[in-house]
Motif scaffolding. Structure first.
Motif, PDB file in Angstrom:
ATOM      1  N   ALA A  96       0.823  -1.207   0.000  1.00 15.42           N
ATOM      2  CA  ALA A  96       0.000   0.000   0.000  1.00 15.42           C
ATOM      3  C   ALA A  96       0.862   1.264   0.000  1.00 15.42           C
ATOM      4  O   ALA A  96       0.468   2.287  -0.578  1.00 15.42           O
ATOM      5  CB  ALA A  96      -0.936  -0.001   1.204  1.00 15.42           C
ATOM      6  N   VAL A  97       2.044   1.186   0.624  1.00 11.53           N
ATOM      7  CA  VAL A  97       2.946   2.345   0.635  1.00 11.53           C
ATOM      8  C   VAL A  97       3.386   2.676  -0.779  1.00 11.53           C
ATOM      9  O   VAL A  97       3.406   3.836  -1.194  1.00 11.53           O
ATOM     10  CB  VAL A  97       4.155   2.066   1.545  1.00 11.53           C
ATOM     11  CG1 VAL A  97       5.170   3.197   1.445  1.00 11.53           C
ATOM     12  CG2 VAL A  97       3.704   1.881   2.987  1.00 11.53           C
ATOM     13  N   LEU A  98       3.753   1.638  -1.535  1.00 13.45           N
ATOM     14  CA  LEU A  98       4.181   1.837  -2.918  1.00 13.45           C
ATOM     15  C   LEU A  98       3.059   2.442  -3.749  1.00 13.45           C
ATOM     16  O   LEU A  98       3.279   3.368  -4.536  1.00 13.45           O
ATOM     17  CB  LEU A  98       4.637   0.507  -3.502  1.00 13.45           C
ATOM     18  CG  LEU A  98       5.250   0.516  -4.905  1.00 13.45           C
ATOM     19  CD1 LEU A  98       6.518   1.345  -4.937  1.00 13.45           C
ATOM     20  CD2 LEU A  98       5.533  -0.908  -5.364  1.00 13.45           C
ATOM     21  N   GLU A  99       1.856   1.966  -3.569  1.00 12.62           N
ATOM     22  CA  GLU A  99       0.724   2.475  -4.338  1.00 12.62           C
ATOM     23  C   GLU A  99       0.396   3.907  -3.962  1.00 12.62           C
ATOM     24  O   GLU A  99      -0.005   4.711  -4.818  1.00 12.62           O
ATOM     25  CB  GLU A  99      -0.489   1.579  -4.132  1.00 12.62           C
ATOM     26  CG  GLU A  99      -0.327   0.185  -4.719  1.00 12.62           C
ATOM     27  CD  GLU A  99      -0.048   0.222  -6.216  1.00 12.62           C
ATOM     28  OE1 GLU A  99      -0.579   1.119  -6.901  1.00 12.62           O
ATOM     29  OE2 GLU A  99       0.721  -0.632  -6.697  1.00 12.62           O
ATOM     30  N   ARG A 100       0.565   4.260  -2.717  1.00  6.57           N
ATOM     31  CA  ARG A 100       0.302   5.635  -2.286  1.00  6.57           C
ATOM     32  C   ARG A 100       1.258   6.612  -2.955  1.00  6.57           C
ATOM     33  O   ARG A 100       0.856   7.684  -3.400  1.00  6.57           O
ATOM     34  CB  ARG A 100       0.417   5.737  -0.769  1.00  6.57           C
ATOM     35  CG  ARG A 100      -0.761   5.136  -0.005  1.00  6.57           C
ATOM     36  CD  ARG A 100      -0.441   5.017   1.467  1.00  6.57           C
ATOM     37  NE  ARG A 100      -0.057   6.306   2.053  1.00  6.57           N
ATOM     38  CZ  ARG A 100       0.443   6.434   3.282  1.00  6.57           C
ATOM     39  NH1 ARG A 100       0.649   5.346   4.032  1.00  6.57           N
ATOM     40  NH2 ARG A 100       0.750   7.627   3.747  1.00  6.57           N
ATOM     41  N   VAL A 101       2.543   6.232  -3.021  1.00  4.24           N
ATOM     42  CA  VAL A 101       3.524   7.109  -3.670  1.00  4.24           C
ATOM     43  C   VAL A 101       3.237   7.211  -5.166  1.00  4.24           C
ATOM     44  O   VAL A 101       3.286   8.297  -5.752  1.00  4.24           O
ATOM     45  CB  VAL A 101       4.950   6.590  -3.417  1.00  4.24           C
ATOM     46  CG1 VAL A 101       5.966   7.449  -4.156  1.00  4.24           C
ATOM     47  CG2 VAL A 101       5.256   6.571  -1.926  1.00  4.24           C
ATOM     48  N   ARG A 102       2.934   6.083  -5.805  1.00  6.38           N
ATOM     49  CA  ARG A 102       2.625   6.099  -7.235  1.00  6.38           C
ATOM     50  C   ARG A 102       1.410   6.981  -7.517  1.00  6.38           C
ATOM     51  O   ARG A 102       1.405   7.770  -8.475  1.00  6.38           O
ATOM     52  CB  ARG A 102       2.356   4.689  -7.725  1.00  6.38           C
ATOM     53  CG  ARG A 102       3.601   3.819  -7.886  1.00  6.38           C
ATOM     54  CD  ARG A 102       3.203   2.401  -8.229  1.00  6.38           C
ATOM     55  NE  ARG A 102       4.348   1.543  -8.509  1.00  6.38           N
ATOM     56  CZ  ARG A 102       4.275   0.228  -8.650  1.00  6.38           C
ATOM     57  NH1 ARG A 102       3.085  -0.389  -8.524  1.00  6.38           N
ATOM     58  NH2 ARG A 102       5.355  -0.485  -8.912  1.00  6.38           N
ATOM     59  N   ALA A 103       0.387   6.838  -6.704  1.00  7.56           N
ATOM     60  CA  ALA A 103      -0.833   7.605  -6.932  1.00  7.56           C
ATOM     61  C   ALA A 103      -0.587   9.102  -6.747  1.00  7.56           C
ATOM     62  O   ALA A 103      -1.134   9.926  -7.487  1.00  7.56           O
ATOM     63  CB  ALA A 103      -1.930   7.134  -5.979  1.00  7.56           C
ATOM     64  N   ALA A 104       0.264   9.471  -5.784  1.00 12.54           N
ATOM     65  CA  ALA A 104       0.518  10.886  -5.522  1.00 12.54           C
ATOM     66  C   ALA A 104       1.322  11.537  -6.637  1.00 12.54           C
ATOM     67  O   ALA A 104       1.215  12.747  -6.855  1.00 12.54           O
ATOM     68  CB  ALA A 104       1.257  11.042  -4.192  1.00 12.54           C
ATOM     69  N   ILE A 105       2.110  10.733  -7.368  1.00 12.81           N
ATOM     70  CA  ILE A 105       2.949  11.295  -8.433  1.00 12.81           C
ATOM     71  C   ILE A 105       2.134  11.580  -9.689  1.00 12.81           C
ATOM     72  O   ILE A 105       2.489  12.442 -10.494  1.00 12.81           O
ATOM     73  CB  ILE A 105       4.123  10.348  -8.733  1.00 12.81           C
ATOM     74  CG1 ILE A 105       5.079  10.310  -7.549  1.00 12.81           C
ATOM     75  CG2 ILE A 105       4.884  10.758  -9.979  1.00 12.81           C
ATOM     76  CD1 ILE A 105       6.170   9.290  -7.690  1.00 12.81           C
TER      77      ILE A 105
END
Length: 206
Positions: free
Chosen positions: A177-186
């Motif tokens: 979920a951490v990886l997806e949060r960063v991807r989504a924010a970019i």
């Protein structure tokens, strides 16, 4: 000082925080303009910033010390060549038919020393295939150690790919979920997160 929590001190005028995640002892903060990476437990600078248009992606990878990988591959190639040459080329039979013992007048002509040197070279040539096999085996042993150290040094990393620059590496989080949060924010169409504190309800007695 925990710069991940105090990332607001580094913002430009008009810049807002979209996402803020903890990764190891550091973390990643995605703003409306940049990606801020805090890497106190990695080699190099403790802080890097990348303009969001230059971020090509964020992914989880495995990486190790490439110096050991390069040395291991080189030793592996050299060792394989030497062992193969030592097994395929037999110089014993080639040198076995050569004898200098029949030259009786060599001592009288002052060539005894030269003939002794030639005999030594012939004995060395007879053992050359064995020597190639021996040194090839030693090179293969070195290759095994170097490649083993490379495999041992491999670790899971969170890698931010940077266009035209060095990638940013952080320890990989266990939670996807951490990886997806960063991807989504970019992503350019991601709305900024609301970082303001909720206002207190109106006091009905006021």
């Amino acid at each position: 000082m925990d710069w991940v929590e105090r990332a607001g001190d580094l913002l430009y005028d008009g810049e807002t925080i979209r996402e803020q995640v903890r990764v190891g002892n550091g973390g990643v903060v995605v703003t409306s303009h940049r990606l801020l990476a805090f890497t106190p437990d990695r080699d190099g600078p403790n802080f890097r910033q990348v303009d969001r248009p230059n971020v090509d992606g964020v992914d989880r990878q495995r990486a190790g010390n490439v110096d050991f990988l390069e040395q291991g591959v080189k030793a592996l190639v050299v060792g394989a060549v030497l062992v193969a040459a030592g097994q395929m080329v037999s110089l014993d039979s080639l040198v076995a038919g050569v004898s200098l013992s029949g030259v009786g007048s060599a001592g009288a002509m002052g060539l005894g020393g030269m003939l002794g040197l030639l005999e030594g070279m012939l004995r060395l040539m007879a053992q050359l295939d064995d020597l190639m096999t021996l040194f090839g085996g030693l090179a293969l042993a070195v290759a095994a150690v170097a490649l083993g150290v490379y495999l041992w040094s491999r670790e899971r990393l969170l890698v931010v790919s940077v266009a035209g620059g060095d990638d940013v590496e952080l320890p990989a989080p266990d939670d996807d979920a951490v990886l997806e949060r960063v991807r989504a924010a970019i992503r350019p169409d991601t709305p900024p997160s609301d970082t303001t504190q909720p206002s207190a309800p109106d006091d009905p007695l006021a």
